[in-house]
Design an enzyme around this catalytic site. Sequence first.
Site, PDB file in Angstrom:
ATOM      1  N   SER A  92      34.846  22.746 -16.826  1.00  0.00           N
ATOM      2  CA  SER A  92      35.639  22.235 -15.698  1.00  0.00           C
ATOM      3  C   SER A  92      35.434  20.734 -15.561  1.00  0.00           C
ATOM      4  O   SER A  92      35.571  20.012 -16.556  1.00  0.00           O
ATOM      5  CB  SER A  92      35.246  23.009 -14.434  1.00  0.00           C
ATOM      6  OG  SER A  92      36.113  22.715 -13.382  1.00  0.00           O
ATOM      7  N   HIS A 150      39.568  23.765 -16.893  1.00  0.00           N
ATOM      8  CA  HIS A 150      40.374  23.580 -15.681  1.00  0.00           C
ATOM      9  C   HIS A 150      41.113  22.249 -15.747  1.00  0.00           C
ATOM     10  O   HIS A 150      40.494  21.210 -15.944  1.00  0.00           O
ATOM     11  CB  HIS A 150      39.481  23.597 -14.431  1.00  0.00           C
ATOM     12  CG  HIS A 150      38.844  24.934 -14.174  1.00  0.00           C
ATOM     13  ND1 HIS A 150      37.672  25.080 -13.483  1.00  0.00           N
ATOM     14  CD2 HIS A 150      39.228  26.186 -14.519  1.00  0.00           C
ATOM     15  CE1 HIS A 150      37.359  26.372 -13.405  1.00  0.00           C
ATOM     16  NE2 HIS A 150      38.284  27.060 -14.039  1.00  0.00           N
ATOM     17  N   ASP A 174      33.216  29.313 -11.197  1.00  0.00           N
ATOM     18  CA  ASP A 174      34.036  30.132 -12.091  1.00  0.00           C
ATOM     19  C   ASP A 174      33.255  30.376 -13.386  1.00  0.00           C
ATOM     20  O   ASP A 174      32.543  29.501 -13.868  1.00  0.00           O
ATOM     21  CB  ASP A 174      35.353  29.387 -12.384  1.00  0.00           C
ATOM     22  CG  ASP A 174      36.393  30.295 -13.054  1.00  0.00           C
ATOM     23  OD1 ASP A 174      36.243  31.527 -12.993  1.00  0.00           O
ATOM     24  OD2 ASP A 174      37.347  29.743 -13.629  1.00  0.00           O
TER      25      ASP A 174
END
Lengths: 281, 191
Positions: B15, B42, B135
């Site tokens: 991310s 992401h 996540d």
Amino acid sequence: MKKIQEEQLENQDIEVRLVIEAIYQKYGYDFRNYSQAHVKRRILNRLNASGMTSLSEMIHEVLYNSKFVDLLLMDLSITVTEMFRDPSFYLALRVEIFPLLKSYPFIKIWHAGCASGEEVYSMAILLKEEDLYSRTQIYATDFNPLIIKQAKEGTYPVNRIKEFAVNYQKSGGKNAFSDYYTTDNESAKLLDSLKKNIVFATHNLVTDSVFAEVNLVICRNVLIYFDRQLQDRVIRLFDDSLPSGGILCLGSKENLQFSSYYGEFNPLIAKEKIYIKKYPL
Amino acid sequence: MAHRNKYEAVVIGSSAGGLHALKRLFLGLDSSFNLPVIIVQHLSADADNYLINILNDLGKLKVKEADEKEEPAKGYAYLAPPNYHLLFEPDRTFTLTIDERVNYARPSIDVLFETAAEAFKDRLIGIIFTGANSDGSKGLKKIKEFGGLTIVQDPDTAEVDSMPRAAIQTASVDHIATIEEIAVILNNLSE
């Protein structure tokens, strides 16, 4: 430890198939050729939210509790959408596809898998701004009657309007987006004049057949949920619904390349997954 | 203990700070490294091919966006398309969906990892890199439960440490290592 995990997985997969089979045999909705990984996630999410302890218990609910089935059908519907989703696609429609449609005295559009209607109303706005709406008929279909009901209402939470308006502007919108809805504090209701030439109806791409000849088919982000066999069935429906020169629009990650009907179409705007049906040689 | 030829795919969740981390990992891979690598990074919904081009230009693995129904091949790395979840089917082909965000993310690392764990079972390597959320933690736990190998970037060396820290708290992790060390581990596990 590994062995237990694998046996649990095997049993879980069998149970998921039984849930799908129960829905099919009892209600006729056929998810057997949907992406397995997707359907399993949706069904397990519902299991977790329901307080039931097992999928076997869920099978009983499917058979005896129609309220629960409505929930499950909503879970298995593809409901994530927005107005002017992928603005560059709508810009391409406006600038490159509508000029092709303008020569027709009457335009018929089939929006297959329309969910709660956001993209259908986007199309209606686009057609209005290009002076085509008055001679257009839009058929907007989805398999789920509850979602078709939402689509007919054309009322959306007001907190989504900002996103819709940004997309509208990016898609080449000619007016203020606020021209197209009335609002109270909670919801925005699209104008009735946008609904005038739209017929909302249930139609199941998996089990129903062709119902009209149309000039343009829009089916975006539906085929990705289907296996190759079912994708082929659906593309055949579209092929049978379109005359030569008819337009087929798919989602940005979908394409015809692996379909048996690939030879029937030419890419028209490859980047936006817009295809044109070939003329016979 | 892990040995060569056991693993058939690598999944990576990354991310905030991920671009730099992925670049460093790719630079550390041997030219002979050939396990398929599947990445959820992401990104914003309207991101372009910038990351794919950068990783491709490193000349290590051939890098492309994951296509629906595609089966990952050796020598390739696949990135989840922005604004789509990337799932593995039981037959190890890709599915893309536009379902709701998971952990505020689409693509979500958990969605890829959990479905990959079921498809590859103990033949999967899962890696969590830098990031500002949690996540991937549940997905990494599932990879471990199925007997796969779990690796997390050492939070002290990560650009943003909350995602690797969350993963270490949630899952049983085989290796906590720097990016360069992770590259060495991967090189040793590739056939």
